[in-house]
Scaffold this motif. Structure first.
Motif, PDB file in Angstrom:
ATOM      1  N   THR A  26      19.602  11.277  -9.595  1.00  0.00           N
ATOM      2  CA  THR A  26      19.789   9.839  -9.509  1.00  0.00           C
ATOM      3  C   THR A  26      18.918   9.203  -8.273  1.00  0.00           C
ATOM      4  N   GLY A  27      18.741  10.085  -7.510  1.00  0.00           N
ATOM      5  CA  GLY A  27      17.701   9.652  -6.175  1.00  0.00           C
ATOM      6  C   GLY A  27      16.497   9.299  -6.420  1.00  0.00           C
ATOM      7  N   SER A  28      15.801   9.720  -7.641  1.00  0.00           N
ATOM      8  CA  SER A  28      14.491   9.401  -8.143  1.00  0.00           C
ATOM      9  C   SER A  28      14.690   8.155  -8.779  1.00  0.00           C
ATOM     10  N   ALA A  29      15.852   7.612  -9.230  1.00  0.00           N
ATOM     11  CA  ALA A  29      16.001   6.282  -9.797  1.00  0.00           C
ATOM     12  C   ALA A  29      15.213   5.355  -9.246  1.00  0.00           C
ATOM     13  N   SER A  30      15.155   5.018  -7.805  1.00  0.00           N
ATOM     14  CA  SER A  30      14.508   4.051  -7.289  1.00  0.00           C
ATOM     15  C   SER A  30      13.100   3.844  -7.581  1.00  0.00           C
ATOM     16  N   ALA A  31      12.593   5.265  -7.837  1.00  0.00           N
ATOM     17  CA  ALA A  31      11.155   5.443  -7.953  1.00  0.00           C
ATOM     18  C   ALA A  31      10.719   4.723  -9.441  1.00  0.00           C
ATOM     19  N   THR A  35       8.708  -0.646  -7.366  1.00  0.00           N
ATOM     20  CA  THR A  35       8.216   0.063  -6.301  1.00  0.00           C
ATOM     21  C   THR A  35       7.530   1.456  -6.417  1.00  0.00           C
ATOM     22  N   ILE A  36       6.511   2.158  -5.194  1.00  0.00           N
ATOM     23  CA  ILE A  36       6.019   3.202  -5.418  1.00  0.00           C
ATOM     24  C   ILE A  36       6.655   3.935  -4.262  1.00  0.00           C
ATOM     25  N   GLY A  37       6.945   5.093  -4.593  1.00  0.00           N
ATOM     26  CA  GLY A  37       7.584   6.096  -3.603  1.00  0.00           C
ATOM     27  C   GLY A  37       6.670   6.986  -3.282  1.00  0.00           C
ATOM     28  N   ILE A  38       6.598   7.455  -1.737  1.00  0.00           N
ATOM     29  CA  ILE A  38       5.784   8.314  -1.366  1.00  0.00           C
ATOM     30  C   ILE A  38       6.679   9.517  -0.807  1.00  0.00           C
ATOM     31  N   ARG A  39       6.498  10.837  -1.612  1.00  0.00           N
ATOM     32  CA  ARG A  39       7.177  11.967  -0.869  1.00  0.00           C
ATOM     33  C   ARG A  39       6.088  12.888  -0.499  1.00  0.00           C
ATOM     34  N   ILE A  40       6.553  13.071   0.579  1.00  0.00           N
ATOM     35  CA  ILE A  40       5.558  14.158   1.756  1.00  0.00           C
ATOM     36  C   ILE A  40       6.531  15.298   2.066  1.00  0.00           C
ATOM     37  N   ASN A  41       6.071  16.471   1.324  1.00  0.00           N
ATOM     38  CA  ASN A  41       6.876  17.650   1.530  1.00  0.00           C
ATOM     39  C   ASN A  41       8.386  17.531   1.556  1.00  0.00           C
ATOM     40  N   ASN A  42       8.768  17.026   0.284  1.00  0.00           N
ATOM     41  CA  ASN A  42      10.090  16.765  -0.249  1.00  0.00           C
ATOM     42  C   ASN A  42      10.816  15.769   0.407  1.00  0.00           C
ATOM     43  N   SER A  43      10.230  14.775   1.336  1.00  0.00           N
ATOM     44  CA  SER A  43      11.082  13.695   1.885  1.00  0.00           C
ATOM     45  C   SER A  43      10.497  12.593   1.555  1.00  0.00           C
ATOM     46  N   PHE A  44      11.041  11.360   1.381  1.00  0.00           N
ATOM     47  CA  PHE A  44      10.577  10.044   0.912  1.00  0.00           C
ATOM     48  C   PHE A  44      10.164   9.520   2.135  1.00  0.00           C
ATOM     49  N   ALA A  45       8.994   9.046   2.421  1.00  0.00           N
ATOM     50  CA  ALA A  45       8.191   8.305   3.650  1.00  0.00           C
ATOM     51  C   ALA A  45       8.780   6.944   3.807  1.00  0.00           C
ATOM     52  N   ASP A  46       9.360   6.525   4.797  1.00  0.00           N
ATOM     53  CA  ASP A  46       9.851   5.192   5.030  1.00  0.00           C
ATOM     54  C   ASP A  46       8.631   4.386   5.472  1.00  0.00           C
ATOM     55  N   THR A  47       8.776   2.902   5.130  1.00  0.00           N
ATOM     56  CA  THR A  47       7.909   1.993   5.809  1.00  0.00           C
ATOM     57  C   THR A  47       8.451   0.651   5.285  1.00  0.00           C
ATOM     58  N   ASP A  48       7.908  -0.199   6.231  1.00  0.00           N
ATOM     59  CA  ASP A  48       8.506  -1.608   6.092  1.00  0.00           C
ATOM     60  C   ASP A  48       7.374  -2.744   5.249  1.00  0.00           C
ATOM     61  N   TYR A  52       0.921  -0.038  -2.339  1.00  0.00           N
ATOM     62  CA  TYR A  52       0.344  -0.755  -3.717  1.00  0.00           C
ATOM     63  C   TYR A  52      -0.799  -0.074  -4.137  1.00  0.00           C
ATOM     64  N   ILE A  53      -1.254  -0.376  -5.296  1.00  0.00           N
ATOM     65  CA  ILE A  53      -2.280   0.305  -5.871  1.00  0.00           C
ATOM     66  C   ILE A  53      -3.614  -0.754  -6.266  1.00  0.00           C
ATOM     67  N   LYS A 140       5.658   8.307 -14.432  1.00  0.00           N
ATOM     68  CA  LYS A 140       7.032   8.105 -15.083  1.00  0.00           C
ATOM     69  C   LYS A 140       7.976   7.673 -14.016  1.00  0.00           C
ATOM     70  N   GLN A 141       7.881   8.434 -12.716  1.00  0.00           N
ATOM     71  CA  GLN A 141       8.617   7.960 -11.626  1.00  0.00           C
ATOM     72  C   GLN A 141       8.142   6.857 -10.616  1.00  0.00           C
ATOM     73  N   ARG A 142       6.863   6.595 -10.882  1.00  0.00           N
ATOM     74  CA  ARG A 142       5.920   5.924  -9.829  1.00  0.00           C
ATOM     75  C   ARG A 142       6.340   6.664  -8.525  1.00  0.00           C
ATOM     76  N   VAL A 143       5.853   7.897  -8.284  1.00  0.00           N
ATOM     77  CA  VAL A 143       5.884   8.506  -7.098  1.00  0.00           C
ATOM     78  C   VAL A 143       4.773   9.047  -6.956  1.00  0.00           C
ATOM     79  N   VAL A 144       4.138   9.186  -5.647  1.00  0.00           N
ATOM     80  CA  VAL A 144       3.123  10.222  -5.276  1.00  0.00           C
ATOM     81  C   VAL A 144       3.508  11.188  -4.245  1.00  0.00           C
ATOM     82  N   PHE A 145       3.441  12.438  -4.897  1.00  0.00           N
ATOM     83  CA  PHE A 145       3.782  13.606  -4.120  1.00  0.00           C
ATOM     84  C   PHE A 145       2.695  14.180  -3.263  1.00  0.00           C
TER      85      PHE A 145
END
Length: 304
Positions: A26-31, A35-48, A52-53, A140-145
Protein backbone atom coordinates in the motif's frame (compact mmCIF):
# COMPACT_ATOMS: atom_id res chain seq x y z
CA UNK A 1 8.74 -4.75 25.71
CA UNK A 2 5.17 -6.05 26.11
CA UNK A 3 3.80 -8.37 23.46
CA UNK A 4 1.48 -5.76 21.90
CA UNK A 5 4.28 -3.27 21.40
CA UNK A 6 6.53 -6.04 20.14
CA UNK A 7 3.94 -7.23 17.63
CA UNK A 8 3.39 -3.68 16.42
CA UNK A 9 7.12 -3.16 16.01
CA UNK A 10 7.58 -6.40 14.06
CA UNK A 11 4.57 -5.54 11.89
CA UNK A 12 6.07 -2.14 11.10
CA UNK A 13 9.37 -3.78 10.13
CA UNK A 14 7.62 -6.17 7.76
CA UNK A 15 5.57 -3.38 6.22
CA UNK A 16 8.83 -1.54 5.59
CA UNK A 17 10.29 -4.66 4.00
CA UNK A 18 7.42 -5.07 1.56
CA UNK A 19 7.50 -1.37 0.63
CA UNK A 20 11.19 -1.69 -0.16
CA UNK A 21 10.55 -3.00 -3.65
CA UNK A 22 7.65 -5.37 -3.38
CA UNK A 23 4.94 -4.22 -5.75
CA UNK A 24 2.35 -5.71 -3.39
CA UNK A 25 2.28 -2.81 -0.96
CA UNK A 26 0.00 0.00 0.00
CA UNK A 27 3.00 2.30 0.49
CA UNK A 28 3.50 2.33 -3.28
CA UNK A 29 -0.01 3.68 -3.74
CA UNK A 30 1.35 7.21 -3.46
CA UNK A 31 3.47 6.47 -6.51
CA UNK A 32 0.33 5.73 -8.52
CA UNK A 33 -0.68 9.40 -8.36
CA UNK A 34 0.65 12.15 -10.61
CA UNK A 35 3.75 12.54 -8.45
CA UNK A 36 7.01 10.78 -9.25
CA UNK A 37 8.66 8.78 -6.48
CA UNK A 38 12.41 8.24 -6.27
CA UNK A 39 13.58 5.09 -4.48
CA UNK A 40 17.28 4.94 -3.69
CA UNK A 41 18.36 1.58 -2.28
CA UNK A 42 14.87 0.70 -1.04
CA UNK A 43 14.05 4.06 0.57
CA UNK A 44 11.99 6.91 -0.85
CA UNK A 45 13.99 10.11 -1.21
CA UNK A 46 12.43 13.15 0.45
CA UNK A 47 12.34 16.52 -1.28
CA UNK A 48 10.40 19.76 -0.95
CA UNK A 49 10.48 20.36 -4.72
CA UNK A 50 8.51 18.09 -7.04
CA UNK A 51 10.37 15.79 -9.41
CA UNK A 52 9.34 16.18 -13.05
CA UNK A 53 10.06 14.72 -16.49
CA UNK A 54 11.32 16.75 -19.45
CA UNK A 55 12.45 15.30 -22.79
CA UNK A 56 12.01 11.86 -21.31
CA UNK A 57 14.44 12.68 -18.50
CA UNK A 58 13.55 12.68 -14.81
CA UNK A 59 14.78 15.86 -13.15
CA UNK A 60 15.40 15.82 -9.41
CA UNK A 61 16.73 18.31 -6.86
CA UNK A 62 20.47 18.08 -6.25
CA UNK A 63 19.80 16.93 -2.69
CA UNK A 64 18.24 13.73 -4.09
CA UNK A 65 21.26 13.01 -6.29
CA UNK A 66 23.50 13.53 -3.27
CA UNK A 67 21.79 10.60 -1.52
CA UNK A 68 23.22 8.11 -4.03
CA UNK A 69 26.10 6.41 -2.19
CA UNK A 70 29.67 6.11 -3.37
CA UNK A 71 30.30 9.54 -4.84
CA UNK A 72 30.41 13.25 -4.04
CA UNK A 73 27.97 15.64 -5.75
CA UNK A 74 28.57 19.35 -5.15
CA UNK A 75 27.13 22.66 -6.42
CA UNK A 76 29.16 25.80 -7.12
CA UNK A 77 26.75 28.73 -7.08
CA UNK A 78 29.15 31.25 -8.62
CA UNK A 79 29.89 29.13 -11.70
CA UNK A 80 26.46 27.38 -11.64
CA UNK A 81 28.26 24.05 -11.92
CA UNK A 82 27.47 20.60 -10.55
CA UNK A 83 30.59 18.52 -9.90
CA UNK A 84 30.42 14.77 -9.38
CA UNK A 85 33.51 12.96 -8.14
CA UNK A 86 33.75 9.16 -8.17
CA UNK A 87 36.93 7.10 -7.82
CA UNK A 88 38.96 10.16 -8.72
CA UNK A 89 37.00 10.79 -11.94
CA UNK A 90 35.36 14.21 -12.22
CA UNK A 91 32.13 14.91 -14.09
CA UNK A 92 30.74 18.44 -14.45
CA UNK A 93 27.38 19.84 -15.52
CA UNK A 94 26.71 23.55 -15.99
CA UNK A 95 23.18 24.85 -15.46
CA UNK A 96 21.49 25.59 -18.78
CA UNK A 97 23.92 23.54 -20.87
CA UNK A 98 22.83 20.28 -22.52
CA UNK A 99 26.33 18.86 -22.39
CA UNK A 100 28.44 17.52 -19.57
CA UNK A 101 32.13 16.78 -19.22
CA UNK A 102 33.53 13.51 -17.96
CA UNK A 103 37.13 14.49 -17.34
CA UNK A 104 37.95 16.07 -20.73
CA UNK A 105 35.33 14.21 -22.74
CA UNK A 106 32.13 16.07 -23.64
CA UNK A 107 28.85 14.12 -23.64
CA UNK A 108 25.35 15.16 -24.68
CA UNK A 109 22.51 15.40 -22.19
CA UNK A 110 18.82 14.93 -22.96
CA UNK A 111 18.03 17.72 -20.50
CA UNK A 112 20.17 20.44 -18.95
CA UNK A 113 20.56 21.16 -15.27
CA UNK A 114 18.47 24.14 -14.22
CA UNK A 115 17.36 26.25 -11.28
CA UNK A 116 13.74 25.91 -10.15
CA UNK A 117 12.10 27.30 -7.03
CA UNK A 118 15.51 28.01 -5.60
CA UNK A 119 16.68 24.43 -6.13
CA UNK A 120 19.25 22.97 -8.53
CA UNK A 121 17.51 20.36 -10.71
CA UNK A 122 19.68 17.69 -12.31
CA UNK A 123 19.04 14.75 -14.71
CA UNK A 124 18.74 11.76 -12.39
CA UNK A 125 19.69 8.94 -14.76
CA UNK A 126 22.88 10.67 -15.94
CA UNK A 127 23.96 11.45 -12.38
CA UNK A 128 23.04 8.00 -11.05
CA UNK A 129 24.71 6.05 -13.85
CA UNK A 130 27.79 8.24 -13.51
CA UNK A 131 28.06 6.95 -9.94
CA UNK A 132 27.78 3.33 -11.12
CA UNK A 133 24.17 2.91 -10.02
CA UNK A 134 21.43 0.98 -11.86
CA UNK A 135 18.34 3.00 -12.81
CA UNK A 136 14.87 1.74 -13.73
CA UNK A 137 11.73 3.78 -14.46
CA UNK A 138 8.42 2.13 -13.57
CA UNK A 139 5.59 3.96 -15.42
CA UNK A 140 2.93 1.79 -13.73
CA UNK A 141 3.93 3.01 -10.28
CA UNK A 142 5.53 6.28 -11.46
CA UNK A 143 8.63 5.44 -9.49
CA UNK A 144 12.29 5.68 -10.48
CA UNK A 145 14.37 2.98 -8.82
CA UNK A 146 18.06 3.68 -8.18
CA UNK A 147 20.11 0.70 -7.00
CA UNK A 148 23.70 0.67 -5.78
CA UNK A 149 24.69 -1.88 -3.12
CA UNK A 150 27.90 -1.40 -1.19
CA UNK A 151 30.97 -3.63 -1.50
CA UNK A 152 30.29 -5.43 1.77
CA UNK A 153 26.80 -6.46 0.67
CA UNK A 154 28.11 -7.81 -2.64
CA UNK A 155 30.73 -9.84 -0.81
CA UNK A 156 28.10 -11.19 1.57
CA UNK A 157 25.95 -12.31 -1.37
CA UNK A 158 28.91 -14.33 -2.68
CA UNK A 159 29.42 -16.07 0.67
CA UNK A 160 29.70 -19.86 0.76
CA UNK A 161 27.13 -19.76 3.56
CA UNK A 162 23.59 -19.87 2.22
CA UNK A 163 22.39 -18.06 5.34
CA UNK A 164 24.77 -15.15 4.73
CA UNK A 165 24.03 -15.05 1.01
CA UNK A 166 20.26 -15.12 1.54
CA UNK A 167 20.42 -12.41 4.17
CA UNK A 168 22.34 -10.26 1.66
CA UNK A 169 19.82 -11.04 -1.10
CA UNK A 170 16.96 -9.72 1.03
CA UNK A 171 18.94 -6.52 1.69
CA UNK A 172 19.88 -5.93 -1.96
CA UNK A 173 18.34 -2.84 -3.58
CA UNK A 174 15.09 -3.87 -5.24
CA UNK A 175 13.66 -2.60 -8.48
CA UNK A 176 10.36 -3.31 -10.23
CA UNK A 177 8.63 -2.56 -13.52
CA UNK A 178 5.42 -4.25 -12.35
CA UNK A 179 2.13 -3.05 -10.96
CA UNK A 180 1.53 -2.38 -7.27
CA UNK A 181 -1.34 -4.42 -5.84
CA UNK A 182 -2.85 -3.61 -2.47
CA UNK A 183 -2.35 -6.35 0.09
CA UNK A 184 -4.13 -7.11 3.33
CA UNK A 185 -2.52 -6.39 6.66
CA UNK A 186 0.01 -8.94 7.77
CA UNK A 187 -1.36 -9.81 11.20
CA UNK A 188 1.04 -11.26 13.74
CA UNK A 189 4.12 -10.21 11.79
CA UNK A 190 4.30 -13.48 9.84
CA UNK A 191 6.46 -13.68 6.72
CA UNK A 192 7.02 -16.48 4.23
CA UNK A 193 10.30 -16.94 2.37
CA UNK A 194 10.78 -19.52 -0.38
CA UNK A 195 14.11 -20.31 -2.05
CA UNK A 196 14.87 -22.91 -4.73
CA UNK A 197 17.03 -25.46 -2.94
CA UNK A 198 20.69 -24.45 -2.79
CA UNK A 199 20.09 -20.94 -4.14
CA UNK A 200 20.21 -17.46 -2.67
CA UNK A 201 19.83 -15.26 -5.76
CA UNK A 202 16.19 -16.25 -6.39
CA UNK A 203 13.44 -16.01 -3.82
CA UNK A 204 9.74 -15.60 -3.20
CA UNK A 205 8.59 -13.21 -0.50
CA UNK A 206 5.04 -13.54 0.80
CA UNK A 207 3.14 -11.59 3.43
CA UNK A 208 -0.58 -11.07 3.96
CA UNK A 209 -2.31 -12.08 0.74
CA UNK A 210 0.58 -11.15 -1.55
CA UNK A 211 3.62 -12.84 -3.03
CA UNK A 212 6.48 -11.64 -5.23
CA UNK A 213 9.35 -13.37 -7.00
CA UNK A 214 12.79 -11.71 -7.18
CA UNK A 215 15.99 -12.45 -9.04
CA UNK A 216 19.29 -10.88 -8.00
CA UNK A 217 21.38 -9.75 -10.96
CA UNK A 218 24.38 -7.43 -10.97
CA UNK A 219 23.82 -4.71 -8.41
CA UNK A 220 20.08 -5.06 -7.91
CA UNK A 221 17.25 -7.46 -7.17
CA UNK A 222 14.44 -7.28 -9.72
CA UNK A 223 10.84 -8.20 -9.10
CA UNK A 224 9.90 -10.56 -11.94
CA UNK A 225 6.41 -11.59 -10.85
CA UNK A 226 3.91 -10.35 -8.30
CA UNK A 227 0.45 -11.54 -7.31
CA UNK A 228 -2.32 -11.48 -4.74
CA UNK A 229 -4.33 -14.53 -3.74
CA UNK A 230 -7.32 -15.48 -1.59
CA UNK A 231 -7.93 -18.31 0.83
CA UNK A 232 -9.48 -20.62 -1.76
CA UNK A 233 -7.40 -23.60 -2.81
CA UNK A 234 -6.51 -23.72 -6.46
CA UNK A 235 -3.84 -24.51 -9.02
CA UNK A 236 -1.70 -21.48 -9.83
CA UNK A 237 1.50 -22.97 -11.19
CA UNK A 238 3.35 -22.87 -7.87
CA UNK A 239 3.30 -26.24 -6.12
CA UNK A 240 4.19 -24.61 -2.79
CA UNK A 241 1.40 -22.00 -2.85
CA UNK A 242 -1.94 -23.73 -3.41
CA UNK A 243 -4.07 -20.60 -3.40
CA UNK A 244 -6.26 -19.00 -6.06
CA UNK A 245 -4.51 -16.06 -7.73
CA UNK A 246 -6.68 -12.91 -7.89
CA UNK A 247 -4.25 -10.43 -9.51
CA UNK A 248 -0.83 -10.82 -11.05
CA UNK A 249 1.74 -9.02 -13.16
CA UNK A 250 4.99 -10.20 -14.69
CA UNK A 251 5.95 -13.72 -15.70
CA UNK A 252 5.24 -16.61 -13.35
CA UNK A 253 8.55 -18.44 -12.95
CA UNK A 254 8.87 -22.14 -13.73
CA UNK A 255 10.06 -23.80 -10.56
CA UNK A 256 10.48 -27.57 -10.77
CA UNK A 257 13.01 -28.25 -8.02
CA UNK A 258 12.53 -28.69 -4.31
CA UNK A 259 11.81 -25.50 -2.37
CA UNK A 260 13.28 -24.45 0.97
CA UNK A 261 10.84 -22.51 3.12
CA UNK A 262 11.14 -20.27 6.17
CA UNK A 263 7.88 -19.43 7.91
CA UNK A 264 8.84 -16.48 10.11
CA UNK A 265 6.59 -15.84 13.10
CA UNK A 266 7.25 -12.27 14.14
CA UNK A 267 5.34 -12.42 17.40
CA UNK A 268 7.69 -15.09 18.80
CA UNK A 269 10.86 -14.39 16.81
CA UNK A 270 11.06 -17.92 15.43
CA UNK A 271 10.74 -19.66 12.08
CA UNK A 272 9.50 -23.06 11.00
CA UNK A 273 11.70 -24.32 8.19
CA UNK A 274 11.98 -27.26 5.85
CA UNK A 275 11.45 -28.49 2.30
CA UNK A 276 8.53 -28.64 -0.12
CA UNK A 277 8.75 -31.31 -2.80
CA UNK A 278 7.52 -30.70 -6.37
CA UNK A 279 4.59 -33.03 -5.57
CA UNK A 280 3.57 -30.65 -2.78
CA UNK A 281 4.75 -32.76 0.15
CA UNK A 282 5.94 -30.58 3.03
CA UNK A 283 8.75 -31.73 5.33
CA UNK A 284 9.11 -29.44 8.33
CA UNK A 285 12.60 -29.93 9.77
CA UNK A 286 12.22 -27.84 12.87
CA UNK A 287 11.76 -24.46 14.51
CA UNK A 288 14.56 -22.06 15.27
CA UNK A 289 15.00 -18.52 16.56
CA UNK A 290 15.18 -16.01 13.71
CA UNK A 291 15.08 -12.28 13.14
CA UNK A 292 13.38 -10.59 10.21
CA UNK A 293 15.46 -11.15 7.04
CA UNK A 294 18.22 -12.88 9.02
CA UNK A 295 18.51 -16.48 7.85
CA UNK A 296 20.27 -19.52 9.26
CA UNK A 297 21.92 -22.45 7.52
CA UNK A 298 20.04 -25.72 7.19
CA UNK A 299 22.44 -28.68 7.64
CA UNK A 300 20.48 -30.80 5.13
CA UNK A 301 21.03 -28.24 2.36
CA UNK A 302 24.10 -27.30 0.34
CA UNK A 303 24.68 -24.21 -1.80
CA UNK A 304 24.49 -24.99 -5.51
Amino acid sequence: MNKYLKNGFIGALIASLLIAGNALNTGSASAASSTIGIRINNSFADTDVATYITNGTTMVPLQVAQQIPGSSVQWNNSSKTVTLTRNGEITTLVAGQKTAKIENKEVKLEAASTLKQGRVMVPLRFIAESTGAYVLWNPKQRVVFVAKPNKELKEQLASSSLAEARTAALKFPRVSSLEAFKITDNEGGNQEYYFPEGKADQFFLSGGNGISYYVVAGNHSEEKWTATFNSESGSNGLFFLLRKITNQDGELPKITSRIVFFHFMGHVGEANYGFIEPNGKVSTLGTKGMELNQFFDIPEEKKS
